[in-house]
Write an enzyme that holds these catalytic residues in place. Structure first.
Site, PDB file in Angstrom:
ATOM      1  N   ASN A  26       1.116  -1.247   0.111  1.00 36.32           N
ATOM      2  CA  ASN A  26      -0.296  -0.465   0.108  1.00 36.32           C
ATOM      3  C   ASN A  26       0.914   1.523   0.038  1.00 36.32           C
ATOM      4  O   ASN A  26       1.908   1.663   0.549  1.00 36.32           O
ATOM      5  CB  ASN A  26      -1.014   0.539   0.782  1.00 36.32           C
ATOM      6  CG  ASN A  26      -1.872   1.257   0.859  1.00 36.32           C
ATOM      7  OD1 ASN A  26      -1.378   2.312   1.181  1.00 36.32           O
ATOM      8  ND2 ASN A  26      -2.802   1.032   1.434  1.00 36.32           N
ATOM      9  N   SER A  56      -4.988   0.178  -2.858  1.00 40.58           N
ATOM     10  CA  SER A  56      -5.166   1.218  -2.807  1.00 40.58           C
ATOM     11  C   SER A  56      -6.892   0.790  -1.907  1.00 40.58           C
ATOM     12  O   SER A  56      -7.679   0.282  -1.991  1.00 40.58           O
ATOM     13  CB  SER A  56      -5.908   1.691  -3.486  1.00 40.58           C
ATOM     14  OG  SER A  56      -6.781   3.150  -3.479  1.00 40.58           O
ATOM     15  N   GLU A  57      -6.849   1.578  -1.130  1.00 35.99           N
ATOM     16  CA  GLU A  57      -7.592   1.724   0.475  1.00 35.99           C
ATOM     17  C   GLU A  57      -9.401   1.390   0.743  1.00 35.99           C
ATOM     18  O   GLU A  57      -9.967   1.144   1.478  1.00 35.99           O
ATOM     19  CB  GLU A  57      -6.817   1.615   1.872  1.00 35.99           C
ATOM     20  CG  GLU A  57      -6.965   3.354   2.351  1.00 35.99           C
ATOM     21  CD  GLU A  57      -5.780   4.002   1.635  1.00 35.99           C
ATOM     22  OE1 GLU A  57      -4.793   3.207   0.825  1.00 35.99           O
ATOM     23  OE2 GLU A  57      -4.788   4.945   2.712  1.00 35.99           O
ATOM     24  N   ASN A  58      -8.840   2.319  -0.613  1.00 38.01           N
ATOM     25  CA  ASN A  58     -10.845   2.179  -1.301  1.00 38.01           C
ATOM     26  C   ASN A  58     -11.311   1.668  -1.445  1.00 38.01           C
ATOM     27  O   ASN A  58     -12.494   1.435  -1.936  1.00 38.01           O
ATOM     28  CB  ASN A  58     -11.063   3.947  -2.001  1.00 38.01           C
ATOM     29  CG  ASN A  58     -10.029   3.401  -3.112  1.00 38.01           C
ATOM     30  OD1 ASN A  58      -8.688   3.924  -2.885  1.00 38.01           O
ATOM     31  ND2 ASN A  58     -10.756   4.264  -4.258  1.00 38.01           N
ATOM     32  N   SER A  72     -10.920  -4.454   2.923  1.00 42.54           N
ATOM     33  CA  SER A  72     -10.024  -3.561   2.557  1.00 42.54           C
ATOM     34  C   SER A  72      -8.966  -3.524   3.538  1.00 42.54           C
ATOM     35  O   SER A  72      -8.398  -3.969   3.689  1.00 42.54           O
ATOM     36  CB  SER A  72     -10.029  -2.099   1.957  1.00 42.54           C
ATOM     37  OG  SER A  72      -8.838  -1.736   1.880  1.00 42.54           O
TER      38      SER A  72
END
Lengths: 221, 234
Positions: free
Chosen positions: A22, A45-47, A87
């Site tokens: 990340n 991507s943490e979204n 996520s």
């Protein structure tokens, strides 16, 4: 080569084939451009995406396809999408090999501050607290000093923390610092600098590694 | 069974001032923009909102903030929302910041009948202050409680009249969890399909969680990074 580019190119050398990584907003996002040839790294991507590709051309930007910095991105073959709770399950659950993020301050205990300056700035922690609590290895990528020349690597953070004893490595345009139980260990310095010069620009006390090396960056890719 | 309502205005017509409202989306991606516009038109006030971000100045939840509709907000990120930051610094808005993964999990737990759970996130920081901690194995964890709301306003891509939903790319984000955690869930979709058209293997939100479905009248979908760069003109 700018300082930021030097940082990005050096950290890219840490990637190993098969890593899940990340990248934080800003400088860390640049690292994706310098993945060494022959190595497959899956960026998360943490979204809610694994397999994040580079930026699209302007006319191909899709508002439903963005990274955590809200910039349009592209899909790499084998990418996947998932919801926020999933996520962060993969982040908190220790499945990310590496989390690389920016900081306003880091200290001798591996504490990190990057989300607010009380009374002046409220940015929010976003996913940073979850990432530093859950990733197997946390690397801080930042410029060594603030614009007015103040050290960002302190004896003790003065800003509200993002995480306590969470940082494994600190990489700046001047050096590589490993956080150890004994304190901060200077392991690499930029070409043309020595340990004393780096220490002079650093508030925290640096222990010099017996194997101190010149920080080499990945010139290709 | 038919959960479809004809307009966004009708879909939010009974949301009372003072309600707790969850809003899906990450930045401006996957936000229920038509439902937000309808709420702004209705001038509902004193809302307690729960959403990862609060839009930007000039779009998304930023419009609710500008209209003075929000009494308090729970989220993880302020970022580039200058109006929100200024209101918080002047202590004119009650803002609670929660780590993004903890926020997502608290909402998931709220929908799943789990009142509280332990996480490592935030230990030794202000977000753990006043919370119970517990050592499990060799690590200390923070007790976090579930989150629920009166209303969830979410955005999906395609749906049917039974409320089954699928999402598109990164526009999924907080929407599926929020769909499960409110007394009333209103889903805004881009395309209504017949029951059976969605592959059951691909349904992300089963219809049981959804009370109302409305097809958005129009989508602007600005890309946040470009919208901010262009000063709101993108």
């Amino acid at each position: 080569m700018t300082g930021k580019e030097r940082i990005a190119r050096r950290i890219a050398r840490e990637f190993r084939d098969g890593f899940y990584v990340n990248l934080g907003i800003g400088l860390p996002t640049m690292i994706a451009e310098y993945v060494p040839a022959g190595i497959d790294v899956m960026f998360q991507s943490e979204n809610g995406m694994l397999g994040v590709g580079g930026p699209p051309t302007d006319d191909c930007a899709d508002p439903d396809l963005i990274n955590a910095g809200k910039q349009p991105v592209t899909e790499l073959p084998g990418c996947s999408f998932f919801a926020s709770e999933e996520s962060f399950a993969m982040i908190r659950g220790g499945h990310m090999d590496m989390s690389i993020l920016g900081a306003m301050q880091v200290d001798e205990n591996g504490n990190l501050a990057n989300w607010t300056i009380p009374g002046k700035m409220v940015k929010g922690m976003g996913g940073a607290m979850d990432l530093v609590a859950g990733a197997r290895r946390v690397i801080v990528a930042m410029e060594h000093q603030t614009k007015d020349g103040t050290s960002r690597i302190l004896k003790e953070c003065t800003l509200p923390l993002t995480g306590q004893r969470v940082v494994h490595d600190i990489v700046t345009e001047l050096c590589w610092i490993r956080v150890s139980a004994e304190g901060l260990v200077l392991t690499e310095v930029a070409d043309g600098l020595d340990a004393a010069e780096v220490q002079a620009r650093t508030e925290a006390r640096l222990l010099v590694s017996p194997d101190l090396r010149v920080m080499t960056v990945n010139a290709s890719a | 069974m038919n959960k479809v309502v004809q307009t966004a205005y009708e879909a939010v017509a009974d949301i009372a001032s003072g309600s707790t409202v969850m809003l899906g989306g990450f930045g401006l991606c996957g936000i229920p923009e038509n439902l937000i516009a309808a709420l702004v038109e209705r001038r509902v006030t004193g809302l307690h909102t729960i959403s990862n971000n609060m839009g930007v100045d000039g779009f998304g939840m930023g419009l609710m903030l500008e209209a003075g509709m929000i009494a308090s907000h729970v989220g993880s990120y302020v970022g580039e929302n200058r109006r929100l930051e200024a209101l918080v610094l002047r202590k004119e808005l009650d803002l609670t910041l929660i780590p993004q993964g903890t926020l997502a999990e608290r909402i998931r737990a709220g929908g799943a009948g789990i009142p509280a759970f332990y996480v490592p996130t935030g230990l030794g920081t202000v977000v753990a202050e006043g919370k119970e901690t517990r050592k499990i194995g060799d690590r200390t964890y923070v007790l976090e409680h579930s989150l629920n709301a009166d209303v969830a306003l979410i955005k999906a891509w395609k749906g049917d009249r039974l409320g089954n939903l699928v999402y598109r790319k990164t526009a999924r984000n907080f929407n599926p969890a929020m769909a499960t955690a409110a007394k009333l869930t209103v889903a805004e979709i881009e395309e209504l399909v017949e029951p059976g058209e969605l592959n059951p293997d691909h349904v992300v939100t089963p219809g049981i969680y959804v009370n109302r479905v409305v097809v958005g009248a129009a989508y602007r979908k600005p890309i946040e990074s470009k919208f901010i760069q262009s000063g709101g003109a993108a």
